[in-house]
Enzyme design. Sequence first.
Site, PDB file in Angstrom:
ATOM      1  N   ASN A 177       1.024  -1.155   0.014  1.00  9.89           N
ATOM      2  CA  ASN A 177       0.072  -0.075   0.072  1.00  9.89           C
ATOM      3  C   ASN A 177       0.784   1.178   0.006  1.00  9.89           C
ATOM      4  O   ASN A 177       0.161   2.247  -0.211  1.00  9.89           O
ATOM      5  CB  ASN A 177      -1.023   0.150   1.044  1.00  9.89           C
ATOM      6  CG  ASN A 177      -2.158  -1.016   1.116  1.00  9.89           C
ATOM      7  OD1 ASN A 177      -2.794  -1.400   0.090  1.00  9.89           O
ATOM      8  ND2 ASN A 177      -2.128  -1.877   2.029  1.00  9.89           N
TER       9      ASN A 177
ATOM     10  N   ALA B  94       1.819  -3.053   6.485  1.00 10.26           N
ATOM     11  CA  ALA B  94       1.170  -3.639   7.493  1.00 10.26           C
ATOM     12  C   ALA B  94       1.894  -5.037   7.877  1.00 10.26           C
ATOM     13  O   ALA B  94       1.651  -5.897   8.767  1.00 10.26           O
ATOM     14  CB  ALA B  94      -0.204  -3.962   7.180  1.00 10.26           C
TER      15      ALA B  94
ATOM     16  N   TYR C 268      -0.013   9.733   7.256  1.00  4.96           N
ATOM     17  CA  TYR C 268       0.904   9.373   6.288  1.00  4.96           C
ATOM     18  C   TYR C 268       1.587  10.322   5.508  1.00  4.96           C
ATOM     19  O   TYR C 268       2.309  10.508   4.827  1.00  4.96           O
ATOM     20  CB  TYR C 268       0.368   8.163   5.030  1.00  4.96           C
ATOM     21  CG  TYR C 268       0.046   6.940   5.788  1.00  4.96           C
ATOM     22  CD1 TYR C 268       0.683   6.017   6.716  1.00  4.96           C
ATOM     23  CD2 TYR C 268      -1.275   6.637   5.577  1.00  4.96           C
ATOM     24  CE1 TYR C 268       0.233   5.169   7.176  1.00  4.96           C
ATOM     25  CE2 TYR C 268      -1.634   5.552   6.126  1.00  4.96           C
ATOM     26  CZ  TYR C 268      -0.982   4.768   7.076  1.00  4.96           C
ATOM     27  OH  TYR C 268      -1.325   3.513   7.647  1.00  4.96           O
TER      28      TYR C 268
ATOM     29  N   ASN D 212      10.426   0.220   5.158  1.00  8.12           N
ATOM     30  CA  ASN D 212       8.950   0.580   5.603  1.00  8.12           C
ATOM     31  C   ASN D 212       7.960  -0.860   5.203  1.00  8.12           C
ATOM     32  O   ASN D 212       7.871  -0.852   4.078  1.00  8.12           O
ATOM     33  CB  ASN D 212       8.259   1.748   5.185  1.00  8.12           C
ATOM     34  CG  ASN D 212       6.855   1.943   5.849  1.00  8.12           C
ATOM     35  OD1 ASN D 212       6.198   1.272   6.449  1.00  8.12           O
ATOM     36  ND2 ASN D 212       6.390   3.285   5.675  1.00  8.12           N
TER      37      ASN D 212
HETATM   38  C1  DQA Z   1       2.734   2.104   8.312  1.00  8.71           C
HETATM   39  C2  DQA Z   1       2.284   1.733   9.476  1.00  8.71           C
HETATM   40  C3  DQA Z   1       1.456   0.303   9.041  1.00  8.71           C
HETATM   41  O1  DQA Z   1       0.761   0.042  10.411  1.00  8.71           O
HETATM   42  C4  DQA Z   1       0.526   0.532   7.923  1.00  8.71           C
HETATM   43  O2  DQA Z   1       0.014  -0.564   7.754  1.00  8.71           O
HETATM   44  C5  DQA Z   1       1.113   1.067   6.555  1.00  8.71           C
HETATM   45  C6  DQA Z   1       2.173   2.077   6.805  1.00  8.71           C
HETATM   46  C7  DQA Z   1       3.672   3.751   8.404  1.00  8.71           C
HETATM   47  O3  DQA Z   1       4.462   3.866   7.585  1.00  8.71           O
HETATM   48  O4  DQA Z   1       3.224   4.256   9.201  1.00  8.71           O
HETATM   49  O5  DQA Z   1       0.886   0.494   5.534  1.00  8.71           O
HETATM   50  O6  DQA Z   1       4.082   1.211   8.253  1.00  8.71           O
END
Ligand code: DQA
Length: 145
Positions: free
Chosen positions: A11, A77, A23, A74
């Site tokens: 994502n 999830a 974000y 990163n």
């Molecule tokens: C994330 C935090 C995760 O919980 C989430 O699923 C994401 C992004 C962040 O960058 O804050 O997709 O890693």
Amino acid sequence: MKKIIVINGPNLNNLGNRSPKHYGKLTLDKIIYLMRKHSENTNIKFLFYQSNHEGRIIDFIQKKVKEASGIIINPGALTHYGYSLKDALIDTNLPIVEVHLSEIKNREKFRKLDIFEDIVISVISGLKEDGYLKAIDLLISYLNK
Ligand code: DQA
């Protein structure tokens, strides 16, 4: 020359459309641009990779590990349940910095568990795009030690 692998998980290709509160407003391409700019005039080379598929991320890591000096990741999830990715990262034996745009410990309950925190040199959380820049600085100073 130091090659750093920068991995963004599920994502994160959709940044720019995701909740700006958590974000920020930047797209992933813009963040990559800022990372390159931040590292101009250094001897760092980046290898950027994003996938929505855990197995593809693992394939990429296994393919590129020999060329790399460190990893910034990163995991999206996968942070909360991606044990195959965790094993792949352990197998690299490389220093790893974990980045989260949002502050994962101050959000929903399912985000509080971070399965990677015990295998990375540092977790940077809640600084939005600046976290990626801080990750570069941290990894470089670690590698220069
Ligand atoms: C994330 C935090 C995760 O919980 C989430 O699923 C994401 C992004 C962040 O960058 O804050 O997709 O890693």
